[in-house]
Design an enzyme around this catalytic site. Structure first.
Site, short mmCIF file in Angstrom:
data_model
loop_
_atom_site.label_atom_id
_atom_site.label_comp_id
_atom_site.label_asym_id
_atom_site.label_seq_id
_atom_site.Cartn_x
_atom_site.Cartn_y
_atom_site.Cartn_z
NE ARG A 237 -4.31 -1.30 -0.03
CZ ARG A 237 -4.44 -2.31 -0.88
NH1 ARG A 237 -3.46 -2.61 -1.71
NH2 ARG A 237 -5.55 -3.02 -0.91
CG ASP A 261 0.98 -2.24 -8.54
OD1 ASP A 261 0.83 -1.86 -9.72
OD2 ASP A 261 0.12 -2.90 -7.93
CD GLU A 266 -3.30 3.27 -4.96
OE1 GLU A 266 -2.10 2.94 -4.92
OE2 GLU A 266 -4.23 2.45 -5.12
CG HIS A 298 -3.58 -0.77 -6.81
ND1 HIS A 298 -3.79 -0.13 -5.61
CD2 HIS A 298 -3.70 -2.09 -6.54
CE1 HIS A 298 -4.05 -1.03 -4.66
NE2 HIS A 298 -4.00 -2.23 -5.22
CD GLN A 299 0.09 -3.00 -14.62
OE1 GLN A 299 0.14 -1.91 -15.17
NE2 GLN A 299 0.38 -4.12 -15.26
CB ALA A 300 0.46 -6.03 -8.31
CG PHE A 301 -5.60 -6.55 -8.88
CD1 PHE A 301 -5.20 -5.26 -9.06
CD2 PHE A 301 -6.81 -6.96 -9.43
CE1 PHE A 301 -5.99 -4.35 -9.76
CE2 PHE A 301 -7.61 -6.06 -10.13
CZ PHE A 301 -7.20 -4.75 -10.28
P1 NAI Z 1 -1.78 -11.60 4.19
O1 NAI Z 1 -2.77 -11.18 5.21
O2 NAI Z 1 -1.82 -13.01 3.68
O3 NAI Z 1 -0.29 -11.32 4.74
C1 NAI Z 1 0.10 -10.14 5.34
C2 NAI Z 1 1.28 -10.48 6.25
O4 NAI Z 1 1.82 -9.24 6.73
C3 NAI Z 1 0.89 -11.32 7.47
O5 NAI Z 1 1.76 -12.43 7.59
C4 NAI Z 1 1.05 -10.35 8.64
O6 NAI Z 1 1.45 -11.00 9.83
C5 NAI Z 1 2.13 -9.44 8.11
N1 NAI Z 1 2.18 -8.13 8.76
C6 NAI Z 1 1.18 -7.39 9.27
N2 NAI Z 1 1.66 -6.23 9.75
C7 NAI Z 1 2.99 -6.24 9.52
C8 NAI Z 1 4.04 -5.33 9.79
N3 NAI Z 1 3.81 -4.16 10.39
N4 NAI Z 1 5.30 -5.68 9.42
C9 NAI Z 1 5.54 -6.87 8.82
N5 NAI Z 1 4.58 -7.77 8.55
C10 NAI Z 1 3.33 -7.46 8.90
O7 NAI Z 1 -1.93 -10.55 3.01
P2 NAI Z 1 -1.50 -10.74 1.50
O8 NAI Z 1 -2.63 -11.35 0.74
O9 NAI Z 1 -0.16 -11.36 1.43
O10 NAI Z 1 -1.43 -9.20 1.03
C11 NAI Z 1 -0.48 -8.31 1.57
C12 NAI Z 1 -0.84 -6.89 1.16
O11 NAI Z 1 -0.69 -6.75 -0.24
C13 NAI Z 1 -2.34 -6.54 1.40
O12 NAI Z 1 -2.56 -6.09 2.72
C14 NAI Z 1 -2.57 -5.44 0.41
O13 NAI Z 1 -2.30 -4.20 1.03
C15 NAI Z 1 -1.53 -5.70 -0.69
N6 NAI Z 1 -2.14 -6.11 -1.95
C16 NAI Z 1 -1.81 -5.41 -3.08
C17 NAI Z 1 -2.36 -5.76 -4.30
C18 NAI Z 1 -1.99 -5.03 -5.55
O14 NAI Z 1 -2.64 -5.24 -6.59
N7 NAI Z 1 -0.97 -4.20 -5.53
C19 NAI Z 1 -3.32 -6.86 -4.41
C20 NAI Z 1 -3.55 -7.57 -3.17
C21 NAI Z 1 -2.99 -7.19 -1.98
#
Ligand code: NAI
Length: 360
Positions: A237, A261, A266, A298-301
Site C-alpha cells: 500500500r 505499484d 493514488e 495498482h495493477q499487480a492483481f
Molecule cells: P496476508 O494477510 O496473507 O499477509 C500479510 C502479512 O503481513 C501477514 O503475515 C502479517 O502478519 C504481516 N504483517 C502485518 N503487519 C505487519 C508489519 N507491520 N510488518 C511486517 N509484517 C506485517 O496478506 P496478502 O494477501 O499477502 O497481502 C499483503 C498486502 O498486499 C495486502 O494487505 C494489500 O495491502 C496488498 N495487496 C496489493 C495488491 C496489488 O494489486 N498491488 C493486491 C492484493 C494485496
C-alpha cells in the site's frame, strides 16, 4: 421474490466482464457505476440490497451513515486490503466482507516484473530499440543470484515472492510481526529484525498491510539504514512509503531504483487517464521523471485468474449474507485490532441497532 440487487462503485469494463460471467452461477441483479463511493455518491445505493466497493472507494463514517439510512446491510469489497474502510463506523450496522486471497501469484509475479525491469532496464531498452538506438550504455544490471532480498510481510503474497526470489538464487531475509518459522525453514528463508533486513538487503519488497503502526515505515531514517543503491519495491500500500523522502533518496542516489505499484495519494489518479490533463501532484510527477523509477497503476492483481477468483468469491460472500450463513470473509474492527471473535456466532455481530459500535 426478485433477485437481490448489487450496486458496484468504481466499476470498469473488466469488472463488468468478469462479474457478469461469474453471475451466471448466482443470478443477482448487478448495476455498475463508474463513480467512486463517496459521501455524496453513497445516496445512489437507495433501492439496492448490497454495495460492492474497491480499493480507492472511501468507506468513511459519512458513507456508513448514508448506506445504513438507505437500508444497506452489506458492503462487499472486491479486494483484499481494507485500509480504506472505517470499520468502527460500519460495525453493528453494515457487514463488511472482502476477498482475502485471490491470486497471491498475480501480485508476486508483478513484483518480479518490476524487479527484473528495473534491474535489466527493459523498460528503457524497449524505447531505445524502437527508435533504432541499439546502444547498451546505461542499461547495466546485476546478477540477482547471490544477492540478498528482504521481504517484509510473509503472508500469502510475501511467501510467493520469497519463493520466486529464492528461485533466482537469492538469499532471502524476511520480517513479519507473526513469523512462521516452519515455513521459513522449509523455504530456505531467514527471519531477521527490520534493522538487519534494511542493512543487508540489496532489494527490499513490501508485502504487509498498511496499519496504524507501519505508516511511512520507509522514511528518511529507515532509508538511511539501507545499503547504498538499494532497490525498493512496493506492491503493498502506498502509505507504507514516505514518498517525498524516497524522492530525496533517489536524488542523492542512496536508493538505486524504486518499483511502485501503489502510491499514497493514488486515489486521485490511479485507474484513470490523466494524459491530457496532466498531474497536480508534484511528488508523483517528480517520481515519474527518474529513469530508475517504474510506477504501475495498482495493477499487480490484474490477471485473468485473479479477476475470476475475485468475482466468484465476492458473489459467494454476498450469497452467504443473503442466505443467512456465517460470513467467513467478514472483517470488523475487532477481527482486525483484537483478533476475531466471530467463531461462536458465525458473523462479527448480529444485525440490529442494539449492537451499535462502542465509542473509542
Ligand atoms: P496476508 O494477510 O496473507 O499477509 C500479510 C502479512 O503481513 C501477514 O503475515 C502479517 O502478519 C504481516 N504483517 C502485518 N503487519 C505487519 C508489519 N507491520 N510488518 C511486517 N509484517 C506485517 O496478506 P496478502 O494477501 O499477502 O497481502 C499483503 C498486502 O498486499 C495486502 O494487505 C494489500 O495491502 C496488498 N495487496 C496489493 C495488491 C496489488 O494489486 N498491488 C493486491 C492484493 C494485496
Amino acid at each position: 421474490m426478485s433477485a437481490p440487487s448489487i450496486l458496484f462503485f468504481d466499476a470498469k469494463s473488466y469488472d463488468r466482464e468478469f462479474f457478469q460471467a461469474a453471475n451466471g452461477n448466482f443470478g443477482y441483479e448487478l448495476t455498475f457505476l463508474g463513480h467512486r463511493l463517496t459521501g455524496e455518491s453513497a445516496r445512489l445505493a437507495e433501492g439496492h440490497d448490497a454495495v460492492c466497493a474497491f480499493v480507492n472507494d472511501r468507506l468513511s463514517p459519512e458513507v456508513a451513515d448514508t448506506l445504513a439510512d438507505s437500508g444497506i446491510g452489506l458492503v462487499a469489497l472486491r479486494c483484499a486490503g481494507y485500509n480504506n474502510v472505517d470499520l468502527r463506523s460500519f460495525f453493528g450496522r453494515i457487514h463488511v466482507v472482502r476477498v482475502p486471497a485471490y491470486s497471491p501469484h498475480a501480485v508476486a509475479e508483478h513484483t518480479l516484473a518490476l524487479i527484473l525491469s528495473l534491474n535489466r532496464k527493459t523498460h528503457r531498452a524497449y524505447y531505445r530499440t524502437r527508435d533504432g538506438n541499439f546502444a547498451i550504455e546505461g542499461l547495466l544490471g546485476f546478477d540477482m543470484a547471490g544477492k540478498t532480498a528482504g521481504v517484509v510481510g510473509t503472508g500469502s503474497i510475501g511467501r510467493c515472492a520469497a519463493q520466486l526470489l529464492r528461485g533466482f538464487g537469492m538469499e532471502v531475509l524476511a520480517f513479519d510481526v507473526n513469523p512462521d518459522l516452519e515455513w521459513a525453514e522449509r523455504s530456505g528463508v531467514t527471519y531477521v529484525d527490520m534493522g538487519e533486513l534494511y542493512r543487508r538487503s540489496h532489494l527490499i519488497t513490501l508485502h504487509c498491510p498498511l496499519t496504524s503502526d507501519n505508516h511511512h515505515m520507509i522514511n528518511a531514517d529507515t532509508i538511511g539504514q539501507m545499503r547504498d543503491g538499494v532497490m525498493i519495491i512496493n506492491t503493498g500500500r502506498g502509505g507504507l512509503i514516505d514518498a517525498p523522502a524516497l524522492t530525496e533518496a533517489l536524488k542523492d542516489r542512496k536508493v538505486g531504483a524504486a518499483g511502485l505499484d501503489v502510491y499514497e495519494e493514488e486515489d486521485q489518479y490511479f485507474f484513470e487517464d490523466f494524459s491530457v490533463r496532466g498531474l497536480d501532484d508534484d511528488v508523483l510527477a517528480r517520481l515519474l521523471t527518474f529513469p530508475n523509477v517504474l510506477i504501475t497503476s495498482h495493477q499487480a492483481f490484474f490477471t485473468r485468474e485473479a479477476l475470476t477468483n475475485i468475482a466468484d468469491t465476492t458473489l459467494g460472500n454476498i450469497r452467504d449474507y443473503f442466505e443467512g450463513r456465517p460470513l467467513e470473509n467478514e472483517i470488523c474492527y475487532r477481527c482486525c485490532d483484537e483478533g476475531c471473535r466471530k467463531e461462536e456466532k458465525g458473523r462479527c455481530f448480529e444485525s440490529g441497532p442494539e449492537s451499535a459500535p462502542p465509542s473509542e
